[in-house]
Design a protein around this motif. Structure first.
Motif, PDB file in Angstrom:
ATOM      1  N   LEU A   1      40.571  21.735 -51.842  1.00  0.00           N
ATOM      2  CA  LEU A   1      41.622  22.445 -51.112  1.00  0.00           C
ATOM      3  C   LEU A   1      42.127  23.717 -51.803  1.00  0.00           C
ATOM      4  O   LEU A   1      42.219  24.759 -51.144  1.00  0.00           O
ATOM      5  N   PRO A   2      42.480  23.700 -53.084  1.00  0.00           N
ATOM      6  CA  PRO A   2      43.025  24.929 -53.687  1.00  0.00           C
ATOM      7  C   PRO A   2      42.059  26.109 -53.621  1.00  0.00           C
ATOM      8  O   PRO A   2      42.462  27.222 -53.272  1.00  0.00           O
TER       9      PRO A   2
ATOM     10  N   GLY B   1      40.557  31.240 -51.251  1.00  0.00           N
ATOM     11  CA  GLY B   1      39.541  32.106 -50.662  1.00  0.00           C
ATOM     12  C   GLY B   1      39.955  32.620 -49.295  1.00  0.00           C
ATOM     13  O   GLY B   1      39.729  33.784 -48.959  1.00  0.00           O
ATOM     14  N   PHE B   2      40.601  31.781 -48.507  1.00  0.00           N
ATOM     15  CA  PHE B   2      41.065  32.185 -47.184  1.00  0.00           C
ATOM     16  C   PHE B   2      42.131  33.272 -47.290  1.00  0.00           C
ATOM     17  O   PHE B   2      42.067  34.297 -46.614  1.00  0.00           O
TER      18      PHE B   2
ATOM     19  N   LEU C   1      41.713  37.204 -46.115  1.00  0.00           N
ATOM     20  CA  LEU C   1      42.591  37.834 -45.135  1.00  0.00           C
ATOM     21  C   LEU C   1      43.260  39.080 -45.721  1.00  0.00           C
ATOM     22  O   LEU C   1      43.369  40.110 -45.050  1.00  0.00           O
ATOM     23  N   TYR C   2      43.699  39.004 -46.962  1.00  0.00           N
ATOM     24  CA  TYR C   2      44.336  40.163 -47.604  1.00  0.00           C
ATOM     25  C   TYR C   2      43.359  41.334 -47.695  1.00  0.00           C
ATOM     26  O   TYR C   2      43.707  42.470 -47.376  1.00  0.00           O
TER      27      TYR C   2
END
Length: 135
Positions: free
Chosen positions: A65-66, A71-72, A76-77
């Protein structure tokens, strides 16, 4: 690795020890090798340390999860801050579809683990390998 799961003995209760965490953590670092699944490798490592299948799946999922969330957010940034701003509604739809697909595949994975049949996935993984030899 998946086929070897068929031959692992049933595990005892889930009692974590320091060596279990070190072994699973070291196995997770091998996922940087292209084509190696982090979830699959941590699951196998936990099972090899005699952790119950259900608990091994939870450990593998929580460990991923982390990195997945980071990465997500970073992706997006970078997309929003790039000079080629091309994020529109279609990207949002693709993200939702991919997320739903990943969710249903995790449900299938959990179902196979609960039934003790995760090694069946090994047959599926042989197909791309055999096809890649002929390409």
């Amino acid at each position: 690795i998946l086929f070897s799961l068929k031959f692992l003995r049933s595990a005892k209760i889930c009692e974590w020890q320091f060596l279990d965490a070190v072994f699973i953590g070291l196995a997770q670092t091998l996922a940087f090798i292209p084509g190696v699944s982090r979830l699959g490798l941590t699951y196998f490592s936990a099972r090899a340390r005699s952790i119950r299948p259900h608990d091994a799946f939870a450990i593998s999922f929580i460990a991923s999860l982390p990195l997945g969330m980071a990465g997500f957010v970073i992706g997006l940034y970078r997309l929003w801050s790039s000079s080629l701003y091309c994020f529109d509604f279609s990207y949002f739809v693709y993200i939702v579809i991919a997320s739903l697909g990943a969710y249903f595949l995790l449900v299938l994975l959990y179902f196979l683990i609960k039934r003790g049949r995760l090694w069946w996935l090994g047959w599926y993984m042989l197909l791309p390998m055999v096809v890649s030899f002929f390409l």
